[in-house]
Motif scaffolding. Structure first.
Motif, mmCIF file in Angstrom:
data_model
loop_
_atom_site.group_PDB
_atom_site.id
_atom_site.type_symbol
_atom_site.label_atom_id
_atom_site.label_comp_id
_atom_site.label_asym_id
_atom_site.label_seq_id
_atom_site.Cartn_x
_atom_site.Cartn_y
_atom_site.Cartn_z
ATOM 1 N N ASP A 66 7.796 8.530 -0.912
ATOM 2 C CA ASP A 66 6.622 7.907 -1.536
ATOM 3 C C ASP A 66 6.774 6.365 -1.661
ATOM 4 O O ASP A 66 6.119 5.534 -1.234
ATOM 5 N N LEU A 67 7.898 6.009 -2.051
ATOM 6 C CA LEU A 67 8.575 4.484 -2.247
ATOM 7 C C LEU A 67 8.624 3.781 -0.669
ATOM 8 O O LEU A 67 8.051 2.566 -0.853
ATOM 9 N N THR A 68 8.979 4.637 0.131
ATOM 10 C CA THR A 68 9.127 4.091 1.526
ATOM 11 C C THR A 68 7.558 3.660 1.924
ATOM 12 O O THR A 68 7.396 2.630 2.657
ATOM 13 N N ARG A 69 6.808 4.661 1.656
ATOM 14 C CA ARG A 69 5.450 4.591 2.241
ATOM 15 C C ARG A 69 4.527 3.100 1.542
ATOM 16 O O ARG A 69 4.050 2.419 2.138
ATOM 17 N N ILE A 70 5.065 2.985 0.496
ATOM 18 C CA ILE A 70 4.505 1.494 -0.384
ATOM 19 C C ILE A 70 5.105 0.478 0.022
ATOM 20 O O ILE A 70 4.462 -0.666 0.491
ATOM 21 N N GLU A 71 6.426 0.442 0.259
ATOM 22 C CA GLU A 71 7.216 -0.670 0.830
ATOM 23 C C GLU A 71 6.808 -1.086 2.219
ATOM 24 O O GLU A 71 6.441 -2.344 2.556
ATOM 25 N N SER A 72 6.600 -0.081 3.040
ATOM 26 C CA SER A 72 6.301 -0.482 4.279
ATOM 27 C C SER A 72 4.832 -0.903 4.462
ATOM 28 O O SER A 72 4.618 -1.856 5.255
ATOM 29 N N PHE A 73 4.060 -0.530 3.536
ATOM 30 C CA PHE A 73 2.614 -1.044 3.504
ATOM 31 C C PHE A 73 2.700 -2.375 3.303
ATOM 32 O O PHE A 73 2.178 -3.282 4.033
ATOM 33 N N ALA A 74 3.329 -2.911 2.356
ATOM 34 C CA ALA A 74 3.584 -4.498 1.980
ATOM 35 C C ALA A 74 4.428 -5.102 3.058
ATOM 36 O O ALA A 74 3.786 -6.188 3.423
ATOM 37 N N VAL A 75 5.476 -4.437 3.791
ATOM 38 C CA VAL A 75 5.958 -5.255 4.588
ATOM 39 C C VAL A 75 4.997 -5.342 5.895
ATOM 40 O O VAL A 75 4.797 -6.589 6.387
ATOM 41 N N LYS A 76 4.362 -4.287 6.327
ATOM 42 C CA LYS A 76 3.535 -4.635 7.593
ATOM 43 C C LYS A 76 2.267 -5.603 7.200
ATOM 44 O O LYS A 76 2.046 -6.537 7.931
#
Ligand code: BV8
Length: 245
Positions: free
Chosen positions: A168-178
């Motif tokens: 879950d945390l990775t999905r949130i962080e990846s969205f912001a990075v993208k």
């Protein structure tokens, strides 16, 4: 009221808390007659509390499961569904709420960071049974057992002192990075949350450090209100439907 521009350049990350469900009739945690008023949080939302008194914990969650099944999404939930449909994969909703109302309203790009009231799992970490949908409102005095190993079942909820799901945390962080890599405009909007619980309460700082824009929509100033560039005070069910353009 200020306007939140939802144009082709906008990537919108939303965090919701109990305040977004308040207008559906779901009690919030803190403040007047909050859930934690008569339930010390460590006694009902922690592994230690569950080990000490599983009956009390199941009574607390069964009451909330029954309550959440009886309520409906409100215009605040509906506004977030409309924003998701408008922005597509440039929208992500991270919710601290476990009541399932975002999905019932039609949100699909949702990360339920603290779990879900309508899912149970075996409390035995060595048991192979995965978390499963469970709408049963267990009668007071009942602690359900696992059919596979006989250990106690527990709500599939992230309690205090427990790690959130790394995926879950990775999905949130990846969205912001993208969003940042796309050269787009990353906007973080928190709605209906006291900003008291981490790591959710730290998201605003992470977005600001990345150069994103930050908005708070809340009935009153949250604990971390000063971290937000924009603060629109009011009820989410009234503010959110008018905010996005
Ligand atoms: C973890 C499940 C690793 C239970 C919940 C860093 C610093 C300090 C402490 C910590 C830290 N990192 C970790 C911690 C420890 C802890 C923590 O944050 N403690 C706090 C109290 C200081 N965090 C954890 O343990 C997390 N795990 O980080 O693991 C670790 C472990 C140990 C030590 C270090 C690291 C796990 C946190 C998840 C806990 N589980 N929920 C359940 O739901 O039954 S949290 C619980 O509070 C709820 O899920 C809820 O979502 C959440 C936050 O509450 P809100 O949603 O904000 O609701 P609240 O009532 O507080 O506020 C409502 C707001 O809405 C108000 O502001 C109100 O004004 C507003 N409002 C009301 N009506 C409306 C409205 N706004 C708009 N419109 C309205 N109509």
């Amino acid at each position: 009221m200020e306007t939140l521009l939802l144009d082709a350049n906008t990537w919108l990350l939303v965090l919701t808390g109990a305040g977004v469900s308040a207008e559906s009739g779901v009690p919030t945690f803190r403040g007047m007659n909050g859930l934690w008023e008569d339930q010390p949080v460590t006694e009902v939302a922690s592994p230690r509390g569950f080990a000490k008194d599983p009956l009390r914990v199941w009574r607390f969650y069964s009451q909330r499961r029954a309550g959440a099944a009886d309520v409906s999404p409100n215009p605040g939930h509906d506004a977030l569904v409309a924003w998701e449909r408008h922005l597509g994969d440039r929208f992500l909703l991270a919710t601290q709420n476990v009541d399932g109302l975002h999905r019932r309203a039609g949100s699909q790009r949702v990360v339920e960071m603290h779990g879900n009231l309508f899912t149970s799992r075996c409390s035995n970490p060595d048991c192979t049974r995965p978390p499963f949908p469970d709408t049963t409102v267990y009668a007071s005095g009942t602690v359900p057992g696992c059919k596979e190993c006989g250990a106690l079942l527990r709500p599939h909820i992230v309690w205090f002192g427990e790690q959130l799901d790394p995926d879950d945390l990775t999905r949130i962080e990846s969205f912001a990075v993208k969003a940042m890599r796309s050269g787009g405009r990353l906007v973080f909007l928190a709605a209906g949350t006291s900003g008291a619980v981490y790591p959710a309460a730290g998201m605003v700082d992470n977005v600001r450090a990345a150069g994103g824009e930050t908005w708070l929509v809340n009935l009153d100033a949250s604990e971390n209100a000063s971290s937000f560039e924009h603060f629109v005070q009011g009820k989410s069910g009234e503010v959110l439907p008018k905010l996005g353009r």
